[in-house]
Design a protein around this motif. Structure first.
Motif, PDB file in Angstrom:
ATOM      1  N   ALA A 122      -2.255  -1.377  12.882  1.00  0.00           N
ATOM      2  CA  ALA A 122      -1.190  -1.215  12.925  1.00  0.00           C
ATOM      3  C   ALA A 122      -0.269  -1.588  11.733  1.00  0.00           C
ATOM      4  CB  ALA A 122      -0.133  -0.916  14.536  1.00  0.00           C
ATOM      5  N   GLU A 123      -0.243  -3.425  11.913  1.00  0.00           N
ATOM      6  CA  GLU A 123       0.100  -3.497  10.733  1.00  0.00           C
ATOM      7  C   GLU A 123      -0.119  -3.243   9.565  1.00  0.00           C
ATOM      8  OE1 GLU A 123       0.224  -8.009  11.907  1.00  0.00           O
ATOM      9  OE2 GLU A 123       1.420  -7.505  14.266  1.00  0.00           O
ATOM     10  N   VAL A 124      -1.301  -3.462   9.182  1.00  0.00           N
ATOM     11  CA  VAL A 124      -1.987  -3.005   7.536  1.00  0.00           C
ATOM     12  C   VAL A 124      -1.436  -1.299   7.289  1.00  0.00           C
ATOM     13  CG1 VAL A 124      -3.971  -2.051   6.698  1.00  0.00           C
ATOM     14  CG2 VAL A 124      -3.220  -4.358   8.245  1.00  0.00           C
ATOM     15  N   ALA A 125      -1.800  -0.967   8.143  1.00  0.00           N
ATOM     16  CA  ALA A 125      -0.863   0.388   8.260  1.00  0.00           C
ATOM     17  C   ALA A 125       0.654   0.384   7.647  1.00  0.00           C
ATOM     18  CB  ALA A 125      -1.202   1.847   8.795  1.00  0.00           C
ATOM     19  N   GLU A 126       1.479  -0.327   8.877  1.00  0.00           N
ATOM     20  CA  GLU A 126       2.747  -0.488   8.170  1.00  0.00           C
ATOM     21  C   GLU A 126       2.551  -0.887   6.686  1.00  0.00           C
ATOM     22  OE1 GLU A 126       6.679  -2.636   9.534  1.00  0.00           O
ATOM     23  OE2 GLU A 126       4.979  -2.078  10.878  1.00  0.00           O
ATOM     24  N   ALA A 127       2.217  -2.278   6.121  1.00  0.00           N
ATOM     25  CA  ALA A 127       2.275  -2.545   4.977  1.00  0.00           C
ATOM     26  C   ALA A 127       1.598  -1.862   3.902  1.00  0.00           C
ATOM     27  CB  ALA A 127       1.468  -4.306   5.011  1.00  0.00           C
ATOM     28  N   ASP A 128       0.876  -0.632   3.917  1.00  0.00           N
ATOM     29  CA  ASP A 128       0.273   0.349   3.504  1.00  0.00           C
ATOM     30  C   ASP A 128       0.834   1.291   2.764  1.00  0.00           C
ATOM     31  OD1 ASP A 128      -2.444   1.571   1.394  1.00  0.00           O
ATOM     32  OD2 ASP A 128      -1.855   3.076   2.806  1.00  0.00           O
ATOM     33  N   ALA A 129       1.903   1.408   3.966  1.00  0.00           N
ATOM     34  CA  ALA A 129       3.020   2.500   3.707  1.00  0.00           C
ATOM     35  C   ALA A 129       4.293   2.072   2.883  1.00  0.00           C
ATOM     36  CB  ALA A 129       3.400   2.835   4.993  1.00  0.00           C
ATOM     37  N   GLU A 130       3.979   0.618   2.873  1.00  0.00           N
ATOM     38  CA  GLU A 130       5.336  -0.463   2.438  1.00  0.00           C
ATOM     39  C   GLU A 130       4.976  -0.216   1.012  1.00  0.00           C
ATOM     40  OE1 GLU A 130       7.696  -4.322   3.034  1.00  0.00           O
ATOM     41  OE2 GLU A 130       5.512  -4.355   3.520  1.00  0.00           O
ATOM     42  N   VAL A 131       3.606  -0.232   0.525  1.00  0.00           N
ATOM     43  CA  VAL A 131       3.265  -0.711  -0.923  1.00  0.00           C
ATOM     44  C   VAL A 131       3.023   0.858  -1.456  1.00  0.00           C
ATOM     45  CG1 VAL A 131       0.684  -0.814  -1.891  1.00  0.00           C
ATOM     46  CG2 VAL A 131       1.337  -2.316  -0.265  1.00  0.00           C
ATOM     47  N   ARG A 132       3.314   2.675  -0.911  1.00  0.00           N
ATOM     48  CA  ARG A 132       3.101   3.539  -1.463  1.00  0.00           C
ATOM     49  C   ARG A 132       4.583   4.616  -1.378  1.00  0.00           C
ATOM     50  NH1 ARG A 132       1.594   6.977   3.198  1.00  0.00           N
ATOM     51  NH2 ARG A 132       0.293   5.609   4.683  1.00  0.00           N
ATOM     52  N   SER A 133       5.241   3.590  -0.738  1.00  0.00           N
ATOM     53  CA  SER A 133       6.622   4.277  -0.773  1.00  0.00           C
ATOM     54  C   SER A 133       7.754   4.713  -1.983  1.00  0.00           C
ATOM     55  CB  SER A 133       7.488   3.242   0.365  1.00  0.00           C
ATOM     56  OG  SER A 133       7.488   2.140  -0.285  1.00  0.00           O
ATOM     57  N   CYS A 134       6.216   3.674  -3.064  1.00  0.00           N
ATOM     58  CA  CYS A 134       7.121   4.606  -4.325  1.00  0.00           C
ATOM     59  C   CYS A 134       6.782   5.389  -4.539  1.00  0.00           C
ATOM     60  CB  CYS A 134       7.095   3.136  -5.177  1.00  0.00           C
ATOM     61  SG  CYS A 134       5.488   2.861  -5.513  1.00  0.00           S
ATOM     62  N   LEU A 135       5.544   6.260  -3.818  1.00  0.00           N
ATOM     63  CA  LEU A 135       5.385   7.623  -4.706  1.00  0.00           C
ATOM     64  C   LEU A 135       5.365   8.391  -3.533  1.00  0.00           C
ATOM     65  CD1 LEU A 135       1.962   6.112  -5.341  1.00  0.00           C
ATOM     66  CD2 LEU A 135       3.490   6.507  -6.856  1.00  0.00           C
ATOM     67  N   ALA A 136       5.925   9.409  -4.110  1.00  0.00           N
ATOM     68  CA  ALA A 136       6.276  10.641  -3.110  1.00  0.00           C
ATOM     69  C   ALA A 136       5.029  11.361  -2.563  1.00  0.00           C
ATOM     70  CB  ALA A 136       6.834  12.524  -4.328  1.00  0.00           C
ATOM     71  N   GLU A 137       4.740  11.567  -1.882  1.00  0.00           N
ATOM     72  CA  GLU A 137       3.629  12.486  -1.659  1.00  0.00           C
ATOM     73  C   GLU A 137       2.396  13.123  -2.460  1.00  0.00           C
ATOM     74  OE1 GLU A 137       0.703  12.488   1.716  1.00  0.00           O
ATOM     75  OE2 GLU A 137       2.948  11.678   1.882  1.00  0.00           O
ATOM     76  N   GLU A 138       2.706  14.007  -3.200  1.00  0.00           N
ATOM     77  CA  GLU A 138       2.464  15.169  -4.174  1.00  0.00           C
ATOM     78  C   GLU A 138       1.664  14.127  -4.806  1.00  0.00           C
ATOM     79  OE1 GLU A 138       6.323  15.493  -4.252  1.00  0.00           O
ATOM     80  OE2 GLU A 138       5.012  16.276  -2.359  1.00  0.00           O
ATOM     81  N   GLU A 139       2.549  12.690  -5.523  1.00  0.00           N
ATOM     82  CA  GLU A 139       2.188  12.324  -6.154  1.00  0.00           C
ATOM     83  C   GLU A 139       0.844  11.126  -5.742  1.00  0.00           C
ATOM     84  OE1 GLU A 139       5.557  10.307  -9.131  1.00  0.00           O
ATOM     85  OE2 GLU A 139       5.758   9.367  -7.029  1.00  0.00           O
ATOM     86  N   LEU A 140       0.972  10.691  -4.456  1.00  0.00           N
ATOM     87  CA  LEU A 140       0.269  10.027  -4.157  1.00  0.00           C
ATOM     88  C   LEU A 140      -1.285  11.015  -3.758  1.00  0.00           C
ATOM     89  CD1 LEU A 140      -1.112   7.231  -2.124  1.00  0.00           C
ATOM     90  CD2 LEU A 140       0.220   9.030   0.032  1.00  0.00           C
ATOM     91  N   ILE A 141      -1.507  12.178  -2.809  1.00  0.00           N
ATOM     92  CA  ILE A 141      -2.610  13.419  -3.351  1.00  0.00           C
ATOM     93  C   ILE A 141      -2.990  13.369  -4.317  1.00  0.00           C
ATOM     94  CG2 ILE A 141      -3.240  15.580  -3.541  1.00  0.00           C
ATOM     95  CD1 ILE A 141      -0.642  15.319  -0.903  1.00  0.00           C
ATOM     96  N   THR A 142      -2.010  13.413  -5.460  1.00  0.00           N
ATOM     97  CA  THR A 142      -2.685  13.371  -6.821  1.00  0.00           C
ATOM     98  C   THR A 142      -2.811  12.243  -7.253  1.00  0.00           C
ATOM     99  OG1 THR A 142      -1.007  14.872  -7.675  1.00  0.00           O
ATOM    100  CG2 THR A 142      -1.858  13.194  -9.473  1.00  0.00           C
ATOM    101  N   LEU A 143      -2.600  11.026  -6.381  1.00  0.00           N
ATOM    102  CA  LEU A 143      -3.310   9.671  -6.850  1.00  0.00           C
ATOM    103  C   LEU A 143      -5.073   9.283  -6.378  1.00  0.00           C
ATOM    104  CD1 LEU A 143      -3.692   6.853  -8.210  1.00  0.00           C
ATOM    105  CD2 LEU A 143      -1.984   5.670  -5.725  1.00  0.00           C
ATOM    106  N   ARG A 144      -4.992   9.616  -5.252  1.00  0.00           N
ATOM    107  CA  ARG A 144      -6.080   9.939  -4.790  1.00  0.00           C
ATOM    108  C   ARG A 144      -6.904  10.958  -5.371  1.00  0.00           C
ATOM    109  NH1 ARG A 144      -2.756   9.095   1.197  1.00  0.00           N
ATOM    110  NH2 ARG A 144      -3.351   6.591   1.934  1.00  0.00           N
ATOM    111  N   ALA A 145      -6.703  12.126  -5.767  1.00  0.00           N
ATOM    112  CA  ALA A 145      -7.899  12.657  -6.569  1.00  0.00           C
ATOM    113  C   ALA A 145      -8.200  11.977  -7.772  1.00  0.00           C
ATOM    114  CB  ALA A 145      -7.015  14.286  -6.599  1.00  0.00           C
ATOM    115  N   LEU A 146      -7.834  11.026  -8.705  1.00  0.00           N
ATOM    116  CA  LEU A 146      -7.579  11.356  -9.788  1.00  0.00           C
ATOM    117  C   LEU A 146      -9.134   9.572  -9.326  1.00  0.00           C
ATOM    118  CD1 LEU A 146      -4.324  10.765 -11.274  1.00  0.00           C
ATOM    119  CD2 LEU A 146      -6.365  12.251 -12.307  1.00  0.00           C
ATOM    120  N   LEU A 147      -8.259   9.261  -8.891  1.00  0.00           N
ATOM    121  CA  LEU A 147      -8.978   7.648  -8.797  1.00  0.00           C
ATOM    122  C   LEU A 147     -11.121   8.332  -7.021  1.00  0.00           C
ATOM    123  CD1 LEU A 147      -6.827   5.195  -6.201  1.00  0.00           C
ATOM    124  CD2 LEU A 147      -8.083   5.131  -8.528  1.00  0.00           C
ATOM    125  N   GLY A 148     -10.087   9.428  -7.287  1.00  0.00           N
ATOM    126  CA  GLY A 148     -12.275  10.495  -6.468  1.00  0.00           C
ATOM    127  C   GLY A 148     -12.905  10.769  -7.505  1.00  0.00           C
TER     128      GLY A 148
END
Length: 173
Positions: A122-148
């Protein structure tokens, strides 16, 4: 008409904004280290590192031998042994040595390790959410696709070169 990527001369890797040397590998490394540092700071309060958390996370799926765990985490066995020694010393992991085969040591979470893992997830998930909070959901989807796509490319390059480098199945995970 632009030249095909196969016939293009390698570009000089300069950041257009400041003219400094740049490459995707360096940029990813810098960001990955910063994220890991952020997570290490969070986990330090529990006497752990992100590497320790990853070992606990993997052991949360079931007991493993040291070599199997090292392979799943894609780290060298001696590196893992140092990490496991710390986890054993803190009572989070136990080594199970069967009577009939003393060389077949299995690593398993203790009750204390399971309880802590639940909290840490739960704590790591919260920290991960904090890190990626600067990204919109679409950007996060795009980032994951690009990393893939980068991961797939690295796997392909490893296979093409036939040397096993970068052909890991977890490059994209």
């Amino acid at each position: 008409m632009p030249a095909s990527s196969a016939s293009r001369e390698p570009a000089v890797l300069l950041d257009p904004e400041n003219g400094a040397w740049s490459c995707v590998g360096r940029e990813l490394t810098v960001v990955a280290r910063a994220i890991r540092c952020h997570l290490d700071r969070l986990l330090a309060a529990r006497g752990l590192t992100f590497a320790g958390f990853l070992a606990l996370q993997e052991l949360g799926t079931g007991a493993r031998g040291n070599s199997e765990l090292a392979a799943r985490l894609e780290i060298e066995a001696p590196t893992l042994t140092r990490q496991i020694n710390k986890l054993v010393a803190t009572g989070l992991v136990e080594r199970i040595v069967p009577e009939n085969n003393r060389r077949c040591v299995r690593l398993s979470l203790t009750r204390k390790g399971r309880a802590l893992l639940t909290t840490l997830r739960a704590e790591v998930a919260e920290a991960d959410a904090e890190v990626r909070s600067c990204l919109a959901e679409e950007e996060l989807i795009t980032l994951r696709a690009l990393l893939g796509r980068l991961g797939t490319r690295l796997e392909d390059l490893g296979r093409q070169r036939g040397d096993g480098w970068c052909a890991s199945s977890s490059v994209r995970s």
